[in-house]
Enzyme design. Structure first.
Site, PDB file in Angstrom:
ATOM      1  N   ARG A  23       0.930  -1.284   0.037  1.00  0.00           N
ATOM      2  CA  ARG A  23      -0.082   0.040   0.028  1.00  0.00           C
ATOM      3  C   ARG A  23       0.965   1.071   0.082  1.00  0.00           C
ATOM      4  NH1 ARG A  23      -2.629   3.184   4.780  1.00  0.00           N
ATOM      5  NH2 ARG A  23      -3.709   4.448   3.561  1.00  0.00           N
ATOM      6  N   HIS A  51      -2.905  10.983   0.509  1.00  0.00           N
ATOM      7  CA  HIS A  51      -2.245  11.121   1.891  1.00  0.00           C
ATOM      8  C   HIS A  51      -1.560  12.187   2.405  1.00  0.00           C
ATOM      9  CE1 HIS A  51      -0.721   7.445   4.725  1.00  0.00           C
ATOM     10  NE2 HIS A  51      -0.624   8.553   5.347  1.00  0.00           N
ATOM     11  N   GLU A  61      -7.285   8.739   5.929  1.00  0.00           N
ATOM     12  CA  GLU A  61      -7.744   9.490   7.243  1.00  0.00           C
ATOM     13  C   GLU A  61      -8.113  10.969   7.181  1.00  0.00           C
ATOM     14  OE1 GLU A  61      -4.722   8.852  10.236  1.00  0.00           O
ATOM     15  OE2 GLU A  61      -4.476   6.664   9.791  1.00  0.00           O
ATOM     16  N   ASN A  93      -7.444   1.971   9.724  1.00  0.00           N
ATOM     17  CA  ASN A  93      -5.985   2.255  10.470  1.00  0.00           C
ATOM     18  C   ASN A  93      -6.662   2.443  12.005  1.00  0.00           C
ATOM     19  OD1 ASN A  93      -5.179   2.415   7.842  1.00  0.00           O
ATOM     20  ND2 ASN A  93      -4.684   4.694   8.149  1.00  0.00           N
ATOM     21  N   TYR A 148      -4.373   2.553  15.771  1.00  0.00           N
ATOM     22  CA  TYR A 148      -3.226   2.599  16.396  1.00  0.00           C
ATOM     23  C   TYR A 148      -3.416   2.364  18.083  1.00  0.00           C
ATOM     24  CZ  TYR A 148      -0.678   3.785  12.485  1.00  0.00           C
ATOM     25  OH  TYR A 148      -0.260   3.719  11.001  1.00  0.00           O
ATOM     26  N   GLU A 150      -3.652   0.183   8.126  1.00  0.00           N
ATOM     27  CA  GLU A 150      -2.460   0.448   9.037  1.00  0.00           C
ATOM     28  C   GLU A 150      -2.419  -0.085  10.365  1.00  0.00           C
ATOM     29  OE1 GLU A 150      -1.518   4.669   8.981  1.00  0.00           O
ATOM     30  OE2 GLU A 150      -1.779   4.931   6.884  1.00  0.00           O
TER      31      GLU A 150
HETATM   32  C1  FCB Z   1      -1.343   7.517  10.566  1.00  0.00           C
HETATM   33  C2  FCB Z   1      -0.929   8.069   9.257  1.00  0.00           C
HETATM   34  C3  FCB Z   1       0.548   7.512   8.606  1.00  0.00           C
HETATM   35  C4  FCB Z   1       1.465   7.238   9.945  1.00  0.00           C
HETATM   36  C5  FCB Z   1       0.908   6.672  11.067  1.00  0.00           C
HETATM   37  C6  FCB Z   1       1.701   6.400  12.186  1.00  0.00           C
HETATM   38  O1  FCB Z   1      -2.273   8.477  11.102  1.00  0.00           O
HETATM   39  O2  FCB Z   1      -1.837   7.564   8.051  1.00  0.00           O
HETATM   40  O3  FCB Z   1       0.991   8.486   7.587  1.00  0.00           O
HETATM   41  O4  FCB Z   1       2.087   8.799  10.290  1.00  0.00           O
HETATM   42  O5  FCB Z   1      -0.474   7.510  11.539  1.00  0.00           O
END
Ligand code: FCB
Length: 444
Positions: free
Chosen positions: A81, A124, A169, A295, A297, A352
């Site tokens: 990707r 992006h 995002e 995505n 985290y 992600e």
């Molecule tokens: C996301 C982004 C990516 C990267 C990660 C850590 O929000 O899409 O570009 O910076 O965080």
């Protein structure tokens, strides 16, 4: 160090797609062969980027792409990707930069030759500065320009692309860029943030029409970020604050796409802060999607503040990543299943997931045990959502290699491959080796 999943894991089945992800501004460099973008401007503004760095060279990927493709292929992934830099493809005068298109076409051909699926993101965050000069995403005309850009790209790429995502995002472009002011262009204004979010979604909808026409064989959709919003306490005020945050940060983007309307919270904003919506916009935004990229985290904790709004409570207790983000794998299962229960979803990919860690290169090795464990836990969290009945078709690790981490500059390392920025040498971290072994162990 190994990443282990049960032999019968749905993630190890033939059709499940494993990949790695990057983004243009974060890796490409070669800034002189493209138009300047809003992140170049932001980087040139003192105080905006923690280490004072910029994206002019980054990972020098434009010059090293052949080696980088070999690196990707050697990992044994099914997919890669990456994103297209708008300003590498369309010049300020509106003309097409054929050399820029050709750069991506050779990349796509090299991926195809290695049987690696190309997941292309059109936007992006690197809006050409020439468009920002005309108002950027605050200007509704930018949505039309985006549709034209999608047309140029999808015609040129033909059938080389497995999947197109319009935006990555939009929350970050709108909220971080226009409300929190910590991303380019660095504005702090709620009305503008809401308007930008609307124009981004509109741009997505217009581009979807173009993609479905020019690339009907591709999986066309969008990538959104999600973070479960948890209350800081059991008080009714904090519970309400967390719900508002969820509406404002998560549902604000997915609900218009799937239901054609914004969350109810919109009506609680003062009229002067609400976005202007033109008749017909919501229908454009809500066109059917072939997939949604998720995505993930971390989770976020909120408390009520004195303005009747919500404030986030930054985590302090370990385990935290180098970004200071709490490691909270069950939050991934939670957001996935919440989406699954609430919406009629198209197929979902985790586009992600990953962690920044304070890596160091020692004797040509990077022993990133914490990242290995992060992947282990989040793959299991993905598996749990599938086991609970949700369709998830793939998982992409963020990121292929260390890169320019936006306002954090190069100090935060998200790669599974270590980059020595002085020499541009790439070294597989332990996590890359663990993922490679996981991929190789599949029955394909
Ligand atoms: C996301 C982004 C990516 C990267 C990660 C850590 O929000 O899409 O570009 O910076 O965080």
């Amino acid at each position: 160090m190994k990443i282990t999943l049960a032999k019968t894991s749905p993630l190890l089945q033939r059709d499940f797609v494993f990949g790695v992800a990057t983004a243009s501004f974060q890796i490409e460099g070669a800034a002189d062969s493209r138009e300047a973008c809003i992140w170049d401007t932001f980087c040139a503004t003192p105080g905006r980027i923690k280490d004072g760095s910029d994206g002019l060279v980054a990972c020098d990927h434009v010059n090293r792409w052949r080696d980088d493709i070999e690196l990707i292929a050697a990992l044994g992934v099914d997919a890669y990707r990456f994103s297209i830099a708008w300003g590498r493809v369309i010049r300020a005068d509106g003309s097409i930069n054929q050399a820029g298109l050709d750069f991506y076409i050779q990349l796509l051909d090299a991926l195809k030759a290695r049987n690696i699926k190309a997941f292309v993101t059109l936007y992006h965050w690197d809006l050409p500065q020439y468009l920002q000069d005309e108002g950027g995403w605050l200007n509704r005309a930018t949505a039309d320009k985006f549709a034209r850009y999608a047309d140029v790209v999808s015609r040129a790429f033909g059938d080389r692309v497995y999947s197109y995502a319009t935006l990555n995002e939009p929350f970050c472009s709108a909220y971080l860029g226009y409300e929190a002011g910590i991303h380019a262009p660095g504005v702090q204004n709620r009305q503008q943030g809401r308007q930008v979010a609307h124009h981004l979604l509109l741009a997505h909808g217009l581009a979807m029409q173009v993609l479905q026409r020019n690339a009907p064989q591709a999986l066309n959709g969008i990538v959104l970020n999600f973070s479960p919003c948890h209350p800081a306490s059991n008080s009714a005020a904090d519970i309400r604050a967390a719900d508002m945050a969820d509406q404002y940060h998560n549902q604000w983007y997915i609900q218009p796409l799937l239901e054609g309307c914004y969350p109810d919270l919109l009506t609680q904003l003062p009229v002067a802060e609400q976005p202007q919506i033109t008749a017909g916009d919501m229908a454009i935004i809500a066109r059917p999607l072939d997939f949604i990229g998720v995505n993930y985290y971390t989770r976020t904790v909120y408390r009520a503040n004195s303005k009747g709004w919500f404030s986030d409570v930054p985590p302090t207790a370990p385990p935290l990543t180098d970004m200071g983000w709490e490691i909270y794998p069950q939050g991934l299962t939670e957001v996935l299943l919440a989406m699954h229960r609430r919406y009629n979803l198209p197929p979902v990919y985790i586009t992600e997931n990953g962690a920044a860690m304070p890596d160091s290169l020692l004797h040509n090795q990077v022993a990133d045990a914490e990242r290995v464990s992060y992947f282990q836990q989040h793959l299991q969290a993905t598996e749990a959502a599938i086991t609970a009945g949700m369709r998830i078709d793939g998982y992409f690790a963020w990121s292929l290699m260390d890169n320019f981490e936006w306002a954090e500059g190069y100090a935060k390392r998200f790669g599974i491959v270590y980059v020595d920025y002085a020499t541009q040498q790439r070294t597989l971290k332990t996590s890359a080796i663990a993922l490679r072994e996981l991929f190789a162990g599949r029955q394909k």
